[in-house]
Design a protein around this motif. Sequence first.
Motif, PDB file in Angstrom:
ATOM      1  N   LEU A  37      -9.183   1.267   0.992  1.00 54.48           N
ATOM      2  CA  LEU A  37      -8.340   0.294   1.690  1.00 54.48           C
ATOM      3  C   LEU A  37      -9.181  -0.685   2.507  1.00 54.48           C
ATOM      4  O   LEU A  37      -8.903  -1.889   2.546  1.00 54.48           O
ATOM      5  CB  LEU A  37      -7.353   1.017   2.600  1.00 54.48           C
ATOM      6  CG  LEU A  37      -6.231   1.802   1.914  1.00 54.48           C
ATOM      7  CD1 LEU A  37      -5.374   2.510   2.958  1.00 54.48           C
ATOM      8  CD2 LEU A  37      -5.370   0.876   1.077  1.00 54.48           C
ATOM      9  N   VAL A  53       0.839  -1.209   0.000  1.00 52.84           N
ATOM     10  CA  VAL A  53       0.000   0.000   0.000  1.00 52.84           C
ATOM     11  C   VAL A  53       0.871   1.255   0.000  1.00 52.84           C
ATOM     12  O   VAL A  53       0.580   2.232  -0.714  1.00 52.84           O
ATOM     13  CB  VAL A  53      -0.935  -0.011   1.224  1.00 52.84           C
ATOM     14  CG1 VAL A  53      -1.582   1.359   1.433  1.00 52.84           C
ATOM     15  CG2 VAL A  53      -2.008  -1.068   1.048  1.00 52.84           C
ATOM     16  N   VAL A 100      -3.933   7.128   4.032  1.00 55.04           N
ATOM     17  CA  VAL A 100      -3.041   5.969   4.168  1.00 55.04           C
ATOM     18  C   VAL A 100      -2.284   6.032   5.491  1.00 55.04           C
ATOM     19  O   VAL A 100      -2.060   4.996   6.135  1.00 55.04           O
ATOM     20  CB  VAL A 100      -2.075   5.912   2.971  1.00 55.04           C
ATOM     21  CG1 VAL A 100      -0.995   4.852   3.188  1.00 55.04           C
ATOM     22  CG2 VAL A 100      -2.850   5.618   1.689  1.00 55.04           C
TER      23      VAL A 100
END
Length: 369
Positions: free
Chosen positions: A257, A141, A187
Motif C-alpha cells: 500500500l 483498497v 489494511v
Amino acid sequence: MNGVAATVLAVLLSLVSAAGYALAAVAQARLAAAPSTPTGRGALRALLARGQWWWAVGLNAAGALAHVAALHYGPLTLVQPLGALTLVAALPLGAYTARRRVTRTEWRGALWTLAGLVGLVAVTGPAAPGEALSLRESLVVAAATALLIAVLAGGRRAGRTGDGTARGGVRAGGLGHATASGVASGVASALTQTLTAALTLGLPGGTPAWWQTATLALLISAFAMGGLLLSQTAYRGGLAAPLAVVNLSNPAAAAVLGVALLGETFRAGAWGWLAAAAGALVAARGVVLLTTGTPVPAPEGSRVPTQAGQREAGQGSAAADVPGAPLAVPGSGAAPGPGGPAPEPGGSTGLAEALGGALAPVPEAEPAR
C-alpha cells in the motif's frame, strides 16, 4: 526523558508487546485445537461465547497498545524488528502447553523467518508525517482487500475429521487463512492511519464529513475483527507456521500500500528492492521449515492407548485382559459394556477452561513389574 532512557523503555515495551501477541496466539491455537470447538454454522456465535476467545482478544489489545507506546519512545527501525520476536516467544510457549519440546526444525524455521522479516522491515521506509490514503483510495483498497480475502479463505478449510484427527488440507488451508489474516490486519493499520489524518490534519482533498469518518471507523473494525477470526481458523493447522505467515503478510500488505499509493519506496533504491526480495525468500524458507517440522496438534479425545499401554500405565481394567473387550479412554471412566451407555467426555472447567486447556498430556507409563 533522555535518549538512553527512552530507548530502554522502547525496548521493554516492545518485548511486552511481543509477549502479549505470543500469549494471544498460543491461546487462540489451543482454543482451535480443543475438540469442543465447533466448526461450520454457529461456529462464530459459539466462539464469541467462549471465555478463552476474549482472553486472546484482550492479550492482542494489550500487545497493540504496548507496540504503539514503544513507537512513541523509540524509532520504527528499532521497534518493528523487536516485534518479530513474537514468533520466537510463541514457539516455546506453544510447545510447553502441548507438553512437548520444540524441535530443531522449528527453531531453524523460526530463525530463518525472523531473519527474513527483520530484513523486510529494515528496508521499508515509513510514510511521511500526515501522509494517508484519500477516502476514495480507502474504499477501493477495502473492496480489493475483501475480494483478496475471499479468495485466500475460500480454499480448503482447515479442520478435523469426525475422529478428531487432522485432515490432509489442514496445513494448506491454515496458511491461506493466515495470509488473509495478515492482509486484513495490514489494511486495518493503513486505514487507521487514514482515520488519524482525518481527525487531525484532514484527508487529502479536504476535510471529511462525519459519515466519511464513520465509514472509515466501520471498515477498520471489520478488518481488525476479521483478521482475528481468520487467524483463529488458521491455528487449526498448528501454531508456528500460521503465526509466521501472519507476521510476514501484515508488513508486506502495508508495504504494498505504501509503495503503490503513498509514494513510499524501499531504502537504498534498487538495492533495497533486492534486499526485500532476498528477505522474502529467506522468510519463505523459514515458513517451509515450520510447516514441515511442526506436528499438527491432536485433540485429547483422539488419543486411544493400546491394551499394553493401559496395563503399563495402570489404567487397564479387568475388561482389558479379555480379548476383544473395548478399551477405556483416559478420563472417560470405565469402558462401556455391550449396549451400555457411552462414556461422557472428560474435561475440567474453571481456570483451566478459561486458559483454553485442551491438549492434556498422556500419563507416563509406570515401569513394568
